[in-house]
Design a protein around this motif. Structure first.
Motif, PDB file in Angstrom:
ATOM      1  N   ARG A 298     -27.291 -41.341   4.041  1.00  0.00           N
ATOM      2  CA  ARG A 298     -27.565 -40.131   3.249  1.00  0.00           C
ATOM      3  C   ARG A 298     -28.114 -40.488   1.869  1.00  0.00           C
ATOM      4  NH1 ARG A 298     -23.011 -38.542   6.261  1.00  0.00           N
ATOM      5  NH2 ARG A 298     -21.538 -39.234   4.675  1.00  0.00           N
ATOM      6  N   ALA A 299     -27.649 -41.599   1.305  1.00  0.00           N
ATOM      7  CA  ALA A 299     -28.181 -42.036   0.007  1.00  0.00           C
ATOM      8  C   ALA A 299     -29.652 -42.439   0.133  1.00  0.00           C
ATOM      9  CB  ALA A 299     -27.356 -43.203  -0.538  1.00  0.00           C
ATOM     10  N   VAL A 300     -29.991 -43.136   1.208  1.00  0.00           N
ATOM     11  CA  VAL A 300     -31.386 -43.513   1.437  1.00  0.00           C
ATOM     12  C   VAL A 300     -32.226 -42.269   1.703  1.00  0.00           C
ATOM     13  CG1 VAL A 300     -32.928 -44.763   2.999  1.00  0.00           C
ATOM     14  CG2 VAL A 300     -30.820 -45.846   2.189  1.00  0.00           C
ATOM     15  N   HIS A 301     -31.677 -41.316   2.421  1.00  0.00           N
ATOM     16  CA  HIS A 301     -32.358 -40.047   2.674  1.00  0.00           C
ATOM     17  C   HIS A 301     -32.741 -39.381   1.355  1.00  0.00           C
ATOM     18  CE1 HIS A 301     -32.300 -35.623   3.434  1.00  0.00           C
ATOM     19  NE2 HIS A 301     -32.984 -35.969   4.510  1.00  0.00           N
ATOM     20  N   GLU A 302     -31.844 -39.397   0.388  1.00  0.00           N
ATOM     21  CA  GLU A 302     -32.120 -38.788  -0.922  1.00  0.00           C
ATOM     22  C   GLU A 302     -33.289 -39.480  -1.606  1.00  0.00           C
ATOM     23  OE1 GLU A 302     -28.566 -38.936  -3.200  1.00  0.00           O
ATOM     24  OE2 GLU A 302     -27.458 -37.559  -1.875  1.00  0.00           O
ATOM     25  N   ARG A 303     -33.364 -40.807  -1.483  1.00  0.00           N
ATOM     26  CA  ARG A 303     -34.460 -41.550  -2.145  1.00  0.00           C
ATOM     27  C   ARG A 303     -35.813 -41.147  -1.570  1.00  0.00           C
ATOM     28  NH1 ARG A 303     -29.395 -42.650  -3.793  1.00  0.00           N
ATOM     29  NH2 ARG A 303     -29.361 -44.224  -5.445  1.00  0.00           N
ATOM     30  N   THR A 305     -36.513 -38.208   0.004  1.00  0.00           N
ATOM     31  CA  THR A 305     -36.819 -36.803  -0.311  1.00  0.00           C
ATOM     32  C   THR A 305     -37.233 -36.638  -1.765  1.00  0.00           C
ATOM     33  OG1 THR A 305     -34.469 -36.333  -0.743  1.00  0.00           O
ATOM     34  CG2 THR A 305     -35.288 -35.916   1.480  1.00  0.00           C
ATOM     35  N   GLU A 306     -36.747 -37.529  -2.641  1.00  0.00           N
ATOM     36  CA  GLU A 306     -37.118 -37.450  -4.061  1.00  0.00           C
ATOM     37  C   GLU A 306     -38.617 -37.612  -4.274  1.00  0.00           C
ATOM     38  OE1 GLU A 306     -34.776 -40.413  -5.970  1.00  0.00           O
ATOM     39  OE2 GLU A 306     -32.968 -39.154  -6.111  1.00  0.00           O
ATOM     40  N   ILE A 307     -39.292 -38.330  -3.387  1.00  0.00           N
ATOM     41  CA  ILE A 307     -40.749 -38.511  -3.563  1.00  0.00           C
ATOM     42  C   ILE A 307     -41.535 -37.569  -2.651  1.00  0.00           C
ATOM     43  CG2 ILE A 307     -40.469 -40.923  -4.284  1.00  0.00           C
ATOM     44  CD1 ILE A 307     -41.805 -41.568  -1.447  1.00  0.00           C
ATOM     45  N   GLY A 308     -40.847 -36.585  -2.072  1.00  0.00           N
ATOM     46  CA  GLY A 308     -41.532 -35.571  -1.287  1.00  0.00           C
ATOM     47  C   GLY A 308     -41.716 -35.890   0.173  1.00  0.00           C
ATOM     48  N   ALA A 309     -41.085 -36.965   0.667  1.00  0.00           N
ATOM     49  CA  ALA A 309     -41.213 -37.294   2.083  1.00  0.00           C
ATOM     50  C   ALA A 309     -40.501 -36.244   2.930  1.00  0.00           C
ATOM     51  CB  ALA A 309     -40.628 -38.671   2.368  1.00  0.00           C
ATOM     52  N   SER A 310     -41.038 -36.003   4.105  1.00  0.00           N
ATOM     53  CA  SER A 310     -40.382 -35.134   5.074  1.00  0.00           C
ATOM     54  C   SER A 310     -39.521 -36.018   5.960  1.00  0.00           C
ATOM     55  CB  SER A 310     -41.432 -34.395   5.908  1.00  0.00           C
ATOM     56  OG  SER A 310     -40.817 -33.668   6.944  1.00  0.00           O
ATOM     57  N   VAL A 311     -38.202 -35.850   5.875  1.00  0.00           N
ATOM     58  CA  VAL A 311     -37.310 -36.713   6.635  1.00  0.00           C
ATOM     59  C   VAL A 311     -36.080 -35.924   7.062  1.00  0.00           C
ATOM     60  CG1 VAL A 311     -36.419 -37.637   4.434  1.00  0.00           C
ATOM     61  CG2 VAL A 311     -35.901 -38.808   6.581  1.00  0.00           C
ATOM     62  N   PRO A 312     -35.862 -35.790   8.376  1.00  0.00           N
ATOM     63  CA  PRO A 312     -34.669 -35.084   8.844  1.00  0.00           C
ATOM     64  C   PRO A 312     -33.398 -35.799   8.375  1.00  0.00           C
ATOM     65  CG  PRO A 312     -36.230 -35.417  10.641  1.00  0.00           C
ATOM     66  CD  PRO A 312     -36.701 -36.251   9.490  1.00  0.00           C
ATOM     67  N   ARG A 313     -32.405 -35.027   8.022  1.00  0.00           N
ATOM     68  CA  ARG A 313     -31.142 -35.600   7.567  1.00  0.00           C
ATOM     69  C   ARG A 313     -30.504 -36.387   8.708  1.00  0.00           C
ATOM     70  NH1 ARG A 313     -27.523 -34.773   3.414  1.00  0.00           N
ATOM     71  NH2 ARG A 313     -25.302 -34.904   3.923  1.00  0.00           N
ATOM     72  N   PRO A 314     -30.101 -37.631   8.466  1.00  0.00           N
ATOM     73  CA  PRO A 314     -29.540 -38.453   9.540  1.00  0.00           C
ATOM     74  C   PRO A 314     -28.190 -37.916  10.011  1.00  0.00           C
ATOM     75  CG  PRO A 314     -29.292 -39.568   7.429  1.00  0.00           C
ATOM     76  CD  PRO A 314     -30.146 -38.361   7.181  1.00  0.00           C
ATOM     77  N   GLN A 315     -27.941 -38.041  11.304  1.00  0.00           N
ATOM     78  CA  GLN A 315     -26.701 -37.552  11.896  1.00  0.00           C
ATOM     79  C   GLN A 315     -25.864 -38.636  12.564  1.00  0.00           C
ATOM     80  OE1 GLN A 315     -28.878 -34.473  14.276  1.00  0.00           O
ATOM     81  NE2 GLN A 315     -27.299 -33.108  13.491  1.00  0.00           N
ATOM     82  N   GLY A 316     -26.489 -39.748  12.936  1.00  0.00           N
ATOM     83  CA  GLY A 316     -25.749 -40.784  13.628  1.00  0.00           C
ATOM     84  C   GLY A 316     -26.440 -42.132  13.535  1.00  0.00           C
ATOM     85  N   GLY A 317     -25.675 -43.191  13.771  1.00  0.00           N
ATOM     86  CA  GLY A 317     -26.225 -44.539  13.663  1.00  0.00           C
ATOM     87  C   GLY A 317     -26.537 -44.888  12.231  1.00  0.00           C
ATOM     88  N   PHE A 318     -27.580 -45.693  12.045  1.00  0.00           N
ATOM     89  CA  PHE A 318     -27.951 -46.112  10.678  1.00  0.00           C
ATOM     90  C   PHE A 318     -29.460 -46.068  10.489  1.00  0.00           C
ATOM     91  CE2 PHE A 318     -25.764 -49.353  13.221  1.00  0.00           C
ATOM     92  CZ  PHE A 318     -26.825 -50.084  13.747  1.00  0.00           C
TER      93      PHE A 318
END
Length: 428
Positions: A298-303, A305-318
């Motif tokens: 989730r922390a990597v997901h935030e990085r 999204t901060e630059i405008g990337a489209s990325v589904p929120r992770p739900q499982g694994g890594f």
């Protein structure tokens, strides 16, 4: 036939070469669980080290019974006689493709080895996009048309494969989609291979887990292993659960196994039997790793999204699967090269997973951010706030600064790095 090194393994070796040469590279390209072996498993392996016989092709009875218990506790009553063990679920998947025959439907994108293995056995994969916002399953509505078209051309289509939760997207198919897919499999008379190696690492507490075996048990094969949940990738052990009554498939799979791997390593089977019995010390370890993977993903997901990337929120694994097309810097191969060569960030290009090469989607694995040593990784596992550990914070800072630099390139700020964006030294 041209056979090349697996994209994940090739990327891992390339990044390790660069690091040995002194380059500073953040390793987000390899799906290794990134955690130490639990001491209890080391002890079990050592205690069994004198077991040097081949053993049964299907695997030791103790391991097959333990695996049957693992599935039974998840609501899938399992006969140990319909459990087959192998040196990793990857080997079992290959054996199943040979034993089943015919062409196979795969989700797009999907793990790099699925299509490669299909090619090796002479099965032509049919790539079907996943439903929007989901991953690991081909869209059931599109499967029907794709299979009927292939069959009208004289092709034999025998199976379809799902990954729950998914690599590369980190998403989990909804119970509704799985139900629709199970109905389609019945309608088209397809065997379902359900790769559930990340099942115990679903960190989105709101996600509901449904296996195709819950809904179409007569045609669903499940594969799993210990490489992800207990970080035993190098031990190479996997198990497959065959449908009730699938004795002919079992006979064919064992025939394949007898000619390729003979039997899994006996000492590893002893440790794996202990793991699949799920003693408290190991279920606690799995729960801790699931929590850590979720926090860092989730922390990597935030990085991103901060630059405008489209990325589904992770739900499982890594894993995460960001789309950087908004930067207009090229397709997946080009964006991967730029990230590695110019920003020291190693990822895998989406086209390696069967995705459209012109789309700037990449697969990100967060599990090697936890530390460079077993001590650092264990500290991360046990930390109440792993993001505040100096080495993880430094790794995330490296990622954040590199992505901001990448974004500046899109906006015309090129040349030397902006002074404010030079990251502090980091581990990993």
């Amino acid at each position: 036939m041209t056979v090349t090194l697996s994209a994940t393994l090739a990327a891992n070796e390339d990044i390790e070469r660069r690091r040995r040469a002194g380059e500073r590279v953040l390793h987000l390209a390899f799906g290794e669980a990134g955690l130490p072996v639990h001491p209890a498993l080391r002890d079990k392996l050592a205690a069994a080290s004198e077991r040097n016989g081949y053993g049964p092709v299907a695997g030791a009875s103790g391991l097959r019974s333990a695996a049957a218990g693992y599935w039974t506790r998840r609501g899938l009553s399992t006969d140990p006689e319909l459990v087959v063990c192998g040196p990793g679920s990857k080997s079992l998947l290959y054996g199943l493709l040979l034993a089943i025959g015919g062409d196979i439907v795969l989700p797009m994108p999907s793990w790099v080895s699925y299509a490669a293995q299909a090619d090796l056995v002479g099965s032509r994969p049919i790539l079907v996009p996943a439903p929007p916002g989901e991953g690991g399953v081909p869209d059931p509505d599109l499967v029907v048309a794709a299979v009927r078209k292939a069959r009208s051309e004289g092709r034999t289509v025998s199976s379809l494969l799902v990954t729950l939760p998914d690599n590369p997207t980190g998403r989990l198919a909804t119970p509704q989609t799985v139900a629709r897919l199970a109905a389609v499999a019945r309608e088209l008379d397809l065997i379902v291979i359900s790769d559930e190696i990340y099942r115990d690492l679903v960190h989105d507490e709101s996600a509901g887990y449904t296996s195709p075996a819950d809904l179409a048990p007569e045609r669903t094969i499940i594969t799993t292993g210990l490489s992800k949940s207990l970080a035993l990738g190098g031990w190479r052990i996997g198990v497959a659960r065959l449908p009730e009554g699938a004795h002919g498939l079992r006979t064919r799979l064992l025939a394949v196994a007898s000619e390729i791997w003979s039997a899994p390593a006996a000492p590893v089977q002893e440790a794996a039997a202990y793991a699949f019995d799920e003693p408290r010390e190991l279920t606690d370890r799995v729960a801790g790793s699931r929590r850590l993977h979720g926090i860092v993903a989730r922390a990597v997901h935030e990085r991103f999204t901060e630059i405008g990337a489209s990325v589904p929120r992770p739900q499982g694994g890594f894993y995460l699967y960001p789309d950087l097309s908004h930067l207009r810097l090229g397709g997946s191969a080009e964006i991967t090269r730029i990230l590695l060569d110019e920003h020291g960030i190693g990822v895998l290009p989406g086209h390696a997973f069967g995705d459209d090469p012109s789309a700037a989607r990449v697969r990100v694995a967060v599990s090697l951010l936890y530390g460079d040593s077993p001590e650092e990784r264990l500290t991360a596992l046990n930390s109440t706030d792993p993001l505040q550990l100096p080495w993880i914070a430094a790794n995330l800072n490296h990622l954040s600064m590199g992505l901001k630099e990448l974004s500046l390139v899109r906006h015309g700020v090129v040349g030397e790095r902006h002074p404010a964006l030079v990251p502090a030294p980091c581990h990993g």
